[in-house]
Design a protein around this motif. Structure first.
Motif, PDB file in Angstrom:
ATOM      1  N   PRO A  18      42.404  38.505  41.464  1.00  0.00           N
ATOM      2  CA  PRO A  18      41.793  39.408  41.103  1.00  0.00           C
ATOM      3  C   PRO A  18      40.180  39.188  41.588  1.00  0.00           C
ATOM      4  N   ILE A  19      40.300  38.504  42.484  1.00  0.00           N
ATOM      5  CA  ILE A  19      38.990  38.469  43.292  1.00  0.00           C
ATOM      6  C   ILE A  19      38.715  38.432  44.232  1.00  0.00           C
ATOM      7  N   LEU A  20      38.570  38.914  45.309  1.00  0.00           N
ATOM      8  CA  LEU A  20      38.411  38.918  46.531  1.00  0.00           C
ATOM      9  C   LEU A  20      37.396  39.238  47.558  1.00  0.00           C
ATOM     10  N   LEU A  21      37.165  38.139  48.165  1.00  0.00           N
ATOM     11  CA  LEU A  21      36.311  38.052  49.281  1.00  0.00           C
ATOM     12  C   LEU A  21      35.656  38.760  50.262  1.00  0.00           C
ATOM     13  N   GLY A  32      38.094  43.088  56.187  1.00  0.00           N
ATOM     14  CA  GLY A  32      37.384  42.418  56.042  1.00  0.00           C
ATOM     15  C   GLY A  32      37.333  41.941  54.379  1.00  0.00           C
ATOM     16  N   ILE A  33      38.642  41.894  54.067  1.00  0.00           N
ATOM     17  CA  ILE A  33      38.547  41.429  52.247  1.00  0.00           C
ATOM     18  C   ILE A  33      39.787  40.531  52.792  1.00  0.00           C
ATOM     19  N   LEU A  34      39.711  39.550  51.928  1.00  0.00           N
ATOM     20  CA  LEU A  34      40.649  37.964  51.799  1.00  0.00           C
ATOM     21  C   LEU A  34      40.794  37.536  50.409  1.00  0.00           C
ATOM     22  N   PRO A  35      42.565  37.714  50.211  1.00  0.00           N
ATOM     23  CA  PRO A  35      42.453  37.579  48.185  1.00  0.00           C
ATOM     24  C   PRO A  35      42.355  36.028  48.147  1.00  0.00           C
ATOM     25  N   ILE A  36      41.686  35.555  46.716  1.00  0.00           N
ATOM     26  CA  ILE A  36      41.226  34.679  46.358  1.00  0.00           C
ATOM     27  C   ILE A  36      42.604  33.911  46.118  1.00  0.00           C
ATOM     28  N   ALA A  37      43.761  34.542  46.159  1.00  0.00           N
ATOM     29  CA  ALA A  37      45.434  33.209  46.279  1.00  0.00           C
ATOM     30  C   ALA A  37      45.593  32.813  47.797  1.00  0.00           C
ATOM     31  N   VAL A  38      44.902  33.585  48.483  1.00  0.00           N
ATOM     32  CA  VAL A  38      45.220  32.950  49.558  1.00  0.00           C
ATOM     33  C   VAL A  38      44.880  30.878  49.693  1.00  0.00           C
ATOM     34  N   ILE A  39      43.826  31.220  48.793  1.00  0.00           N
ATOM     35  CA  ILE A  39      42.864  29.979  48.654  1.00  0.00           C
ATOM     36  C   ILE A  39      44.032  28.502  47.386  1.00  0.00           C
ATOM     37  N   THR A  40      43.842  29.463  46.575  1.00  0.00           N
ATOM     38  CA  THR A  40      44.553  28.903  45.266  1.00  0.00           C
ATOM     39  C   THR A  40      46.126  28.424  45.481  1.00  0.00           C
ATOM     40  N   GLU A  41      47.042  29.329  46.430  1.00  0.00           N
ATOM     41  CA  GLU A  41      48.095  29.700  46.141  1.00  0.00           C
ATOM     42  C   GLU A  41      48.453  28.703  47.190  1.00  0.00           C
ATOM     43  N   ALA A  46      48.075  35.403  59.629  1.00  0.00           N
ATOM     44  CA  ALA A  46      48.579  35.330  60.379  1.00  0.00           C
ATOM     45  C   ALA A  46      48.266  36.991  61.124  1.00  0.00           C
ATOM     46  N   ASN A  47      48.099  36.955  62.340  1.00  0.00           N
ATOM     47  CA  ASN A  47      46.972  38.157  62.791  1.00  0.00           C
ATOM     48  C   ASN A  47      47.517  39.432  61.977  1.00  0.00           C
ATOM     49  N   GLY A  48      46.462  38.937  60.839  1.00  0.00           N
ATOM     50  CA  GLY A  48      46.374  40.036  59.858  1.00  0.00           C
ATOM     51  C   GLY A  48      46.916  40.171  58.728  1.00  0.00           C
ATOM     52  N   LEU A  49      48.292  39.253  58.804  1.00  0.00           N
ATOM     53  CA  LEU A  49      49.055  39.263  57.909  1.00  0.00           C
ATOM     54  C   LEU A  49      48.877  38.477  56.772  1.00  0.00           C
ATOM     55  N   LEU A  50      49.097  38.221  55.720  1.00  0.00           N
ATOM     56  CA  LEU A  50      50.041  37.000  54.722  1.00  0.00           C
ATOM     57  C   LEU A  50      50.623  36.401  54.929  1.00  0.00           C
ATOM     58  N   GLN A 132      26.990  31.570  51.670  1.00  0.00           N
ATOM     59  CA  GLN A 132      25.936  31.792  52.921  1.00  0.00           C
ATOM     60  C   GLN A 132      26.199  31.827  53.745  1.00  0.00           C
ATOM     61  N   SER A 133      26.751  32.460  54.488  1.00  0.00           N
ATOM     62  CA  SER A 133      27.251  33.594  55.332  1.00  0.00           C
ATOM     63  C   SER A 133      26.949  35.142  55.021  1.00  0.00           C
ATOM     64  N   GLY A 134      26.453  35.729  53.253  1.00  0.00           N
ATOM     65  CA  GLY A 134      25.860  36.691  53.037  1.00  0.00           C
ATOM     66  C   GLY A 134      27.200  37.422  52.252  1.00  0.00           C
ATOM     67  N   GLY A 135      28.126  37.250  52.048  1.00  0.00           N
ATOM     68  CA  GLY A 135      29.607  37.463  51.493  1.00  0.00           C
ATOM     69  C   GLY A 135      29.169  37.918  50.733  1.00  0.00           C
ATOM     70  N   THR A 136      30.418  38.927  50.281  1.00  0.00           N
ATOM     71  CA  THR A 136      30.194  39.345  48.474  1.00  0.00           C
ATOM     72  C   THR A 136      31.930  39.411  48.286  1.00  0.00           C
ATOM     73  N   TYR A 137      31.769  40.088  46.694  1.00  0.00           N
ATOM     74  CA  TYR A 137      32.901  39.366  45.763  1.00  0.00           C
ATOM     75  C   TYR A 137      33.014  41.545  45.378  1.00  0.00           C
ATOM     76  N   THR A 138      34.861  41.210  45.673  1.00  0.00           N
ATOM     77  CA  THR A 138      34.928  42.217  44.492  1.00  0.00           C
ATOM     78  C   THR A 138      36.121  42.028  43.387  1.00  0.00           C
ATOM     79  N   VAL A 139      35.434  42.168  42.271  1.00  0.00           N
ATOM     80  CA  VAL A 139      36.444  41.296  41.128  1.00  0.00           C
ATOM     81  C   VAL A 139      37.361  42.438  40.203  1.00  0.00           C
ATOM     82  N   LEU A 140      38.637  42.182  40.010  1.00  0.00           N
ATOM     83  CA  LEU A 140      39.504  43.341  39.571  1.00  0.00           C
ATOM     84  C   LEU A 140      39.845  43.214  38.389  1.00  0.00           C
ATOM     85  N   THR A 141      39.635  44.020  37.044  1.00  0.00           N
ATOM     86  CA  THR A 141      39.758  43.551  35.736  1.00  0.00           C
ATOM     87  C   THR A 141      40.391  44.605  35.375  1.00  0.00           C
TER      88      THR A 141
END
Length: 208
Positions: A18-21, A32-41, A46-50, A132-141
């Motif tokens: 539910p957290i998008l970088l 310009g969006i990275l789901p947090i599941a990319v890190i946690t899971e 690659a080439n813009g595809l999960l 540190q690079s000024g990114g924000t987050y979208t949080v889905l509830t």
């Protein structure tokens, strides 16, 4: 009982990732969006595809917590001429969003503790770089989607008991959703100040 398609979509969107970088370290990813599941899971892009697969039992889950705000305002702390002015003299405040992250050690293999350490190391590095690079987050509830959030803290709130002896399996992640832009801030405060400058017409002969 397996979930149907909509149940799987709900689980993925609101529980597993539910957290998008946004922007920051995700600026070079299409959209310009990275789901947090990319890190946690442990997924990859690659080439813009999960690339990769989230199994039937994801290692990490997120739960919205009490204390998350939908509307938050302050009443201006000045003397008011009448109740009409007092009722309109409010200033919007940033919303607070709190998510619980559950990440116990997997007992499916002997590598559980090692995998957890590597996952959290990668997560901290990614969050630090993103912030540190000024990114924000979208949080889905389930009640609302909070866009343009800033990361405030990630605090261990695990509790040991007779049934659970694991450490650092539960974390509270706090975000703040500020006023989105300077123009929005100017608009909100400008409307309030214009009321004070113009004054509220009085029904009596007393001047403002």
């Amino acid at each position: 009982m397996p979930l149907n398609f909509f149940g799987q979509v709900y689980e993925l969107a609101f529980e597993v990732s539910p957290i998008l970088l946004v922007d920051g370290i995700a600026s070079n990813i299409p959209g310009g969006i990275l789901p947090i599941a990319v890190i946690t899971e442990g997924l990859s892009i690659a080439n813009g595809l999960l690339q990769g697969k989230i199994g039937a039992n994801p290692s990490t889950r997120f739960i919205p917590q009490p204390g998350t705000t939908l509307v938050q305002q302050d009443v201006a702390g000045i003397n008011f001429y009448n109740q009409i002015a007092a009722a309109n003299a409010v200033v919007s405040k940033p919303n607070r969003v709190v998510m619980q992250m559950l990440r116990p050690v997997s007992t499916a293999s002997l590598k559980g503790y090692g995998n957890k350490l590597m996952t959290f190391t990668a997560l901290k590095m990614a969050l630090d770089m993103h912030n540190q690079s000024g990114g924000t987050y979208t949080v889905l509830t389930p009640g609302f989607i909070y866009a343009g959030c800033l990361f405030k803290s990630m605090v261990d709130n695990s509790g040991l008991s007779g049934q659970n002896k694991q450490a650092q399996y539960s974390w509270l992640i706090e975000f703040e959703q500020p006023l989105l832009s300077i123009s929005e801030l100017d608009t909100r405060l400008g409307n309030l100040m214009s009321k004070f400058e113009a004054g509220i017409p009085s029904a009596s002969s007393l001047p403002w």
